[in-house]
Write a protein that holds these residues in place. Structure first.
Motif, short mmCIF file in Angstrom:
data_model
loop_
_atom_site.label_atom_id
_atom_site.label_comp_id
_atom_site.label_asym_id
_atom_site.label_seq_id
_atom_site.Cartn_x
_atom_site.Cartn_y
_atom_site.Cartn_z
N MET A 121 45.19 39.15 33.24
CA MET A 121 46.03 40.09 34.23
C MET A 121 47.11 39.22 35.00
N GLN A 122 48.39 39.93 34.97
CA GLN A 122 49.33 39.17 35.38
C GLN A 122 50.23 40.24 36.49
N LEU A 123 50.88 39.75 37.30
CA LEU A 123 51.78 40.52 37.98
C LEU A 123 52.89 40.79 37.50
N PRO A 124 53.66 41.92 37.78
CA PRO A 124 55.01 42.04 37.33
C PRO A 124 55.82 41.12 37.74
N GLU A 125 56.88 40.60 36.87
CA GLU A 125 57.51 39.30 36.95
C GLU A 125 58.30 39.41 38.53
N THR A 126 58.83 40.22 38.64
CA THR A 126 59.68 40.72 39.93
C THR A 126 58.74 40.23 41.02
N GLN B 243 38.57 29.56 38.50
CA GLN B 243 39.41 30.85 37.63
C GLN B 243 40.93 30.27 37.58
N PHE B 244 41.42 29.75 38.87
CA PHE B 244 42.84 29.63 38.75
C PHE B 244 43.16 28.56 37.95
N ARG B 245 42.37 27.49 37.70
CA ARG B 245 42.48 26.32 36.84
C ARG B 245 42.68 26.94 35.50
N ALA B 246 41.69 27.76 35.08
CA ALA B 246 41.96 28.42 33.71
C ALA B 246 42.95 29.19 33.33
N GLY C 94 45.93 28.49 30.68
CA GLY C 94 46.07 29.38 29.58
C GLY C 94 44.93 29.53 28.96
N ASP C 95 43.80 29.22 29.54
CA ASP C 95 42.56 29.39 29.12
C ASP C 95 41.74 30.36 29.16
N SER D 110 51.33 29.12 32.90
CA SER D 110 50.53 28.87 31.64
C SER D 110 51.44 28.65 30.59
N ARG D 111 52.74 29.27 30.53
CA ARG D 111 53.78 29.19 29.48
C ARG D 111 54.42 27.89 29.44
#
Length: 140
Positions: A1-6, A91-94, A98-99, A116-117
């Motif tokens: 899950m990611q937030l919108p970039e903005t 959870q944050f570290r993973a 990028g795990d 992660s990228r």
């Protein structure tokens, strides 16, 4: 899950400009860590009472990622029990490494999912968390 970039950029910028929970905690020894690769530095103070993080602050200098990560960390973990803090830290570290995908449990910490990228920025995001882990380990 990611937030919108903005949204992610807004959260990061807000925590960089107006960091939360800054400065030393009276009567608590802090841990300072450096990232020599980019010059980031962070000191973290944690007060633990009855197995719960009752106070968590930081000070530092460096890039937006390291400073916003530290600020977000203090907001996310203050008031948590040690097991809850350890679970959220994992959870944050993973997510940053990028795990694993971020989960809703991470709240605004999801703003840092894009790190992660960016391999060189992972250390920036994790620096305050590593200082916290050392602080808590010293208290155990």
């Amino acid at each position: 899950m990611q937030l919108p970039e903005t949204v992610a950029k807004q959260i990061i910028a807000d925590h960089q400009r107006r960091p939360r929970h800054t400065g030393p905690l009276e009567g608590v020894e802090g841990i300072t860590l450096d990232n020599p690769g980019c010059g980031d530095q962070v000191t973290v103070w944690a007060d633990v009472q009855g197995g719960r993080i009752t106070g968590l602050t930081f000070s530092g200098k460096g890039c937006a990622i390291s400073q916003s990560s530290a600020s977000l960390m203090t907001v996310a973990l203050t008031g948590k029990t040690l097991p809850e803090a350890q679970a959220l830290t994992g959870q944050f570290r993973a997510m940053v490494m990028g795990d694993a995908e971020g989960t809703p449990d991470l709240g605004d910490l999801l703003a840092l999912a894009g790190v992660s990228r960016l391999h060189a920025r992972r250390k920036c995001a994790l620096l305050p968390w590593q200082a916290l882990e050392q602080t808590l380990h010293r208290k155990a």
